[in-house]
Design a protein around this motif. Sequence first.
Motif, PDB file in Angstrom:
ATOM      1  N   ASN A 273       0.799  -1.231   0.000  1.00 18.63           N
ATOM      2  CA  ASN A 273       0.000   0.000   0.000  1.00 18.63           C
ATOM      3  C   ASN A 273       0.831   1.280   0.000  1.00 18.63           C
ATOM      4  O   ASN A 273       0.293   2.364  -0.195  1.00 18.63           O
ATOM      5  N   TRP A 274       2.122   1.173   0.282  1.00 18.61           N
ATOM      6  CA  TRP A 274       3.075   2.289   0.073  1.00 18.61           C
ATOM      7  C   TRP A 274       4.382   1.609  -0.293  1.00 18.61           C
ATOM      8  O   TRP A 274       4.896   0.787   0.483  1.00 18.61           O
ATOM      9  N   THR A 275       4.886   1.926  -1.458  1.00 18.22           N
ATOM     10  CA  THR A 275       6.081   1.236  -1.955  1.00 18.22           C
ATOM     11  C   THR A 275       7.055   2.280  -2.449  1.00 18.22           C
ATOM     12  O   THR A 275       6.744   3.027  -3.383  1.00 18.22           O
TER      13      THR A 275
ATOM     14  N   PHE B 173      11.328   4.230  -2.010  1.00 20.06           N
ATOM     15  CA  PHE B 173      12.737   4.219  -1.627  1.00 20.06           C
ATOM     16  C   PHE B 173      13.039   5.356  -0.663  1.00 20.06           C
ATOM     17  O   PHE B 173      12.468   6.454  -0.779  1.00 20.06           O
ATOM     18  N   TYR B 174      13.916   5.068   0.266  1.00 25.29           N
ATOM     19  CA  TYR B 174      14.621   6.112   1.017  1.00 25.29           C
ATOM     20  C   TYR B 174      16.088   5.987   0.634  1.00 25.29           C
ATOM     21  O   TYR B 174      16.618   4.870   0.572  1.00 25.29           O
ATOM     22  N   MET B 175      16.737   7.101   0.359  1.00 26.32           N
ATOM     23  CA  MET B 175      18.130   7.069  -0.073  1.00 26.32           C
ATOM     24  C   MET B 175      19.023   7.798   0.919  1.00 26.32           C
ATOM     25  O   MET B 175      18.638   8.818   1.500  1.00 26.32           O
TER      26      MET B 175
ATOM     27  N   ARG C 177      15.915   6.590  14.097  1.00 25.29           N
ATOM     28  CA  ARG C 177      14.463   6.727  14.146  1.00 25.29           C
ATOM     29  C   ARG C 177      13.790   5.792  13.142  1.00 25.29           C
ATOM     30  O   ARG C 177      14.294   5.588  12.042  1.00 25.29           O
ATOM     31  N   GLY C 178      12.638   5.254  13.564  1.00 27.59           N
ATOM     32  CA  GLY C 178      11.800   4.529  12.613  1.00 27.59           C
ATOM     33  C   GLY C 178      12.303   3.128  12.279  1.00 27.59           C
ATOM     34  O   GLY C 178      13.412   2.726  12.638  1.00 27.59           O
ATOM     35  N   ILE C 179      11.462   2.408  11.594  1.00 27.80           N
ATOM     36  CA  ILE C 179      11.842   1.098  11.057  1.00 27.80           C
ATOM     37  C   ILE C 179      12.907   1.326   9.978  1.00 27.80           C
ATOM     38  O   ILE C 179      13.843   0.534   9.828  1.00 27.80           O
ATOM     39  N   CYS C 180      12.738   2.441   9.261  1.00 23.73           N
ATOM     40  CA  CYS C 180      13.706   2.763   8.202  1.00 23.73           C
ATOM     41  C   CYS C 180      15.097   2.977   8.783  1.00 23.73           C
ATOM     42  O   CYS C 180      16.081   2.446   8.254  1.00 23.73           O
ATOM     43  N   GLY C 181      15.190   3.743   9.855  1.00 22.96           N
ATOM     44  CA  GLY C 181      16.487   3.963  10.498  1.00 22.96           C
ATOM     45  C   GLY C 181      17.076   2.667  11.035  1.00 22.96           C
ATOM     46  O   GLY C 181      18.285   2.432  10.930  1.00 22.96           O
TER      47      GLY C 181
ATOM     48  N   ARG D 126       9.254   1.704  17.467  1.00 15.97           N
ATOM     49  CA  ARG D 126      10.108   2.412  16.501  1.00 15.97           C
ATOM     50  C   ARG D 126       9.300   3.006  15.358  1.00 15.97           C
ATOM     51  O   ARG D 126       9.766   3.896  14.663  1.00 15.97           O
ATOM     52  N   PHE D 127       8.109   2.489  15.150  1.00 18.24           N
ATOM     53  CA  PHE D 127       7.337   2.801  13.941  1.00 18.24           C
ATOM     54  C   PHE D 127       6.998   4.280  13.816  1.00 18.24           C
ATOM     55  O   PHE D 127       6.461   4.889  14.733  1.00 18.24           O
ATOM     56  N   LEU D 128       7.299   4.847  12.663  1.00 19.15           N
ATOM     57  CA  LEU D 128       6.874   6.206  12.298  1.00 19.15           C
ATOM     58  C   LEU D 128       5.742   6.044  11.287  1.00 19.15           C
ATOM     59  O   LEU D 128       5.962   5.484  10.212  1.00 19.15           O
ATOM     60  N   ALA D 129       4.565   6.515  11.618  1.00 22.53           N
ATOM     61  CA  ALA D 129       3.409   6.287  10.747  1.00 22.53           C
ATOM     62  C   ALA D 129       3.423   7.225   9.552  1.00 22.53           C
ATOM     63  O   ALA D 129       3.590   8.430   9.700  1.00 22.53           O
ATOM     64  N   CYS D 130       3.284   6.629   8.372  1.00 19.13           N
ATOM     65  CA  CYS D 130       3.100   7.431   7.164  1.00 19.13           C
ATOM     66  C   CYS D 130       1.608   7.471   6.877  1.00 19.13           C
ATOM     67  O   CYS D 130       1.071   8.467   6.419  1.00 19.13           O
ATOM     68  N   SER D 131       0.915   6.384   7.217  1.00 15.93           N
ATOM     69  CA  SER D 131      -0.538   6.331   7.061  1.00 15.93           C
ATOM     70  C   SER D 131      -1.110   5.644   8.299  1.00 15.93           C
ATOM     71  O   SER D 131      -0.504   4.681   8.809  1.00 15.93           O
TER      72      SER D 131
ATOM     73  N   SER E 293       1.574  -3.526   8.699  1.00 16.47           N
ATOM     74  CA  SER E 293       2.860  -4.236   8.675  1.00 16.47           C
ATOM     75  C   SER E 293       3.783  -3.555   7.678  1.00 16.47           C
ATOM     76  O   SER E 293       3.354  -2.766   6.829  1.00 16.47           O
ATOM     77  N   GLU E 294       5.082  -3.843   7.832  1.00 17.81           N
ATOM     78  CA  GLU E 294       6.086  -3.112   7.041  1.00 17.81           C
ATOM     79  C   GLU E 294       7.311  -3.988   6.825  1.00 17.81           C
ATOM     80  O   GLU E 294       7.666  -4.796   7.691  1.00 17.81           O
ATOM     81  N   ILE E 295       7.947  -3.807   5.670  1.00 18.63           N
ATOM     82  CA  ILE E 295       9.259  -4.424   5.429  1.00 18.63           C
ATOM     83  C   ILE E 295      10.198  -3.346   4.888  1.00 18.63           C
ATOM     84  O   ILE E 295       9.790  -2.522   4.062  1.00 18.63           O
TER      85      ILE E 295
ATOM     86  N   ILE F 147      14.593  -0.067   0.278  1.00 18.85           N
ATOM     87  CA  ILE F 147      13.227  -0.251  -0.216  1.00 18.85           C
ATOM     88  C   ILE F 147      12.329  -0.322   1.016  1.00 18.85           C
ATOM     89  O   ILE F 147      12.632  -1.069   1.956  1.00 18.85           O
ATOM     90  N   ASP F 148      11.238   0.440   1.015  1.00 18.55           N
ATOM     91  CA  ASP F 148      10.299   0.420   2.138  1.00 18.55           C
ATOM     92  C   ASP F 148       8.918   0.099   1.594  1.00 18.55           C
ATOM     93  O   ASP F 148       8.470   0.733   0.626  1.00 18.55           O
ATOM     94  N   ILE F 149       8.266  -0.897   2.169  1.00 13.64           N
ATOM     95  CA  ILE F 149       6.885  -1.212   1.765  1.00 13.64           C
ATOM     96  C   ILE F 149       6.015  -1.314   3.015  1.00 13.64           C
ATOM     97  O   ILE F 149       6.386  -1.975   3.989  1.00 13.64           O
ATOM     98  N   ASP F 150       4.871  -0.641   2.956  1.00  6.67           N
ATOM     99  CA  ASP F 150       3.863  -0.721   4.020  1.00  6.67           C
ATOM    100  C   ASP F 150       2.669  -1.490   3.494  1.00  6.67           C
ATOM    101  O   ASP F 150       2.293  -1.340   2.321  1.00  6.67           O
ATOM    102  N   SER F 151       2.043  -2.260   4.388  1.00  8.04           N
ATOM    103  CA  SER F 151       0.780  -2.913   4.044  1.00  8.04           C
ATOM    104  C   SER F 151      -0.277  -2.550   5.069  1.00  8.04           C
ATOM    105  O   SER F 151       0.021  -2.424   6.259  1.00  8.04           O
TER     106      SER F 151
HETATM  107  N1  SME Z   1       7.238   3.605   8.614  1.00  9.26           N
HETATM  108  C1  SME Z   1       8.556   4.130   8.369  1.00  9.26           C
HETATM  109  C2  SME Z   1       8.487   5.561   7.920  1.00  9.26           C
HETATM  110  C3  SME Z   1       8.318   5.724   6.468  1.00  9.26           C
HETATM  111  S1  SME Z   1       6.708   5.690   5.933  1.00  9.26           S
HETATM  112  O1  SME Z   1       6.150   4.400   6.290  1.00  9.26           O
HETATM  113  C4  SME Z   1       6.632   5.846   4.316  1.00  9.26           C
HETATM  114  C5  SME Z   1       9.418   3.988   9.595  1.00  9.26           C
HETATM  115  O2  SME Z   1       8.933   3.631  10.653  1.00  9.26           O
HETATM  116  O3  SME Z   1      10.614   4.264   9.506  1.00  9.26           O
END
Ligand code: SME
Length: 155
Positions: free
Chosen positions: A41-43, A45-47, A73-77, A96-101, A106-108, A122-126
Amino acid sequence: MDSERAQLVDNIRIAIANASTRDDVLRAAAELIDGFSDGYNWTGFYMMRDDGKLEVGPYVGPPTEHTVIELDRGICGAAASQRATVVVDNVLDDPRFLACSITTRSEIVVPLMDGNTVLGEIDIDSDKPKFFNGEDRIMLEAIAAEVVRRLKEIA
Ligand code: SME
């Protein structure tokens, strides 16, 4: 990897071979990955920037307020600092989760590794809990390797 997923990896390899800028490579990959599953549901990149922060790149999905993410910070960090894929089955249980929506469940996050260096991820949210399985992870790690190979070719 199942044949459907292997086909996506092949399709992405072919599509990005025809892309000649970093953003075109990432956009083509994000669009093809996103099209693979209604549960993605969100696919995007973070660079990695020169200042060591992650900056959002091409993505498919609703706009995110998290355009720049620090590595603590975040799952991304977490994925970037651990240099490893992070799968979160229920983001509501992960501090750790930072909400985008608000609908994400769930997230990978799969790092783009060049040797020991993180180029991005690569960041994907479901919206579905526990959506990402081992097959998704293997596929996305293969896609990450293809993206890194192409980014190095055009650098
Ligand atoms: N959920 C991510 C932040 C990025 S948004 O989901 C697009 C995180 O916790 O790092």
